[in-house]
Design a protein around this motif. Sequence first.
Motif, PDB file in Angstrom:
ATOM      1  N   LEU A 268      -7.194  -1.239  -3.417  1.00 60.41           N
ATOM      2  CA  LEU A 268      -7.078  -1.751  -1.927  1.00 60.41           C
ATOM      3  C   LEU A 268      -7.718  -0.869  -1.421  1.00 60.41           C
TER       4      LEU A 268
ATOM      5  N   ASN B 186       1.230  -1.200   0.319  1.00 56.25           N
ATOM      6  CA  ASN B 186       0.067   0.444  -0.566  1.00 56.25           C
ATOM      7  C   ASN B 186       0.492   1.331  -0.503  1.00 56.25           C
TER       8      ASN B 186
ATOM      9  N   VAL C  89      -3.230  -1.004  -5.645  1.00 61.23           N
ATOM     10  CA  VAL C  89      -2.881   0.373  -5.003  1.00 61.23           C
ATOM     11  C   VAL C  89      -4.908   0.849  -4.808  1.00 61.23           C
TER      12      VAL C  89
END
Length: 194
Positions: A91, A62, A88
């Motif tokens: 996420l 991340n 990312v």
Amino acid sequence: MRPNDPVEHLIALLAKLPGLGRRSARRAALRMLMEPESRMLPLADAMRAAAAAVKPCSNCGNLDAANPCHICSDNQRDQGLICVVEGVAELWALERAQAHHGAYHVLGGTLSALGGVGPDELAIPRLLTRAAGAREIILALPATVEGASTAHYLAERLESTKVPVTRLAQGVPMGGALDVLDDGTLAAAFKARR
């Protein structure tokens, strides 16, 4: 267009951002230039600070100013539940939907023979190491040919760990990317994983 024109250069750079075309970039530049002290200079400072401070988390991948990131450092999260995502953006989409309260693992892409992306270009070895302490691995990969082939490859590689491997259920359309789905669809697909 005049050579070395700072306004045109600003517009050209803004137009390279995702979701901004030349017209939108021109409007954004105009708005910032009309109020440089309250809009442009704070933005420039924030961009400079983020560029200097934000790095990939050494654990999950991340982007954060802290290492390990705030998600990996959160004692309230279930670290035995690892959600594997392409990047990312996915996420962040899952976090926005509040669909997952465990850990993450960012692969950094999906397998693509045509694109020249093989297993060595992805963060698979780190995932295999992390899987040893996991209770479940959730493959939250895009519903594309590349996503399906990556999920199949990972499921095979993770088989020897004896950790249950699940995938997101229906609700994510074929060819769809997680970071553009609405929060309700994403949360429902996550809850109905199999």
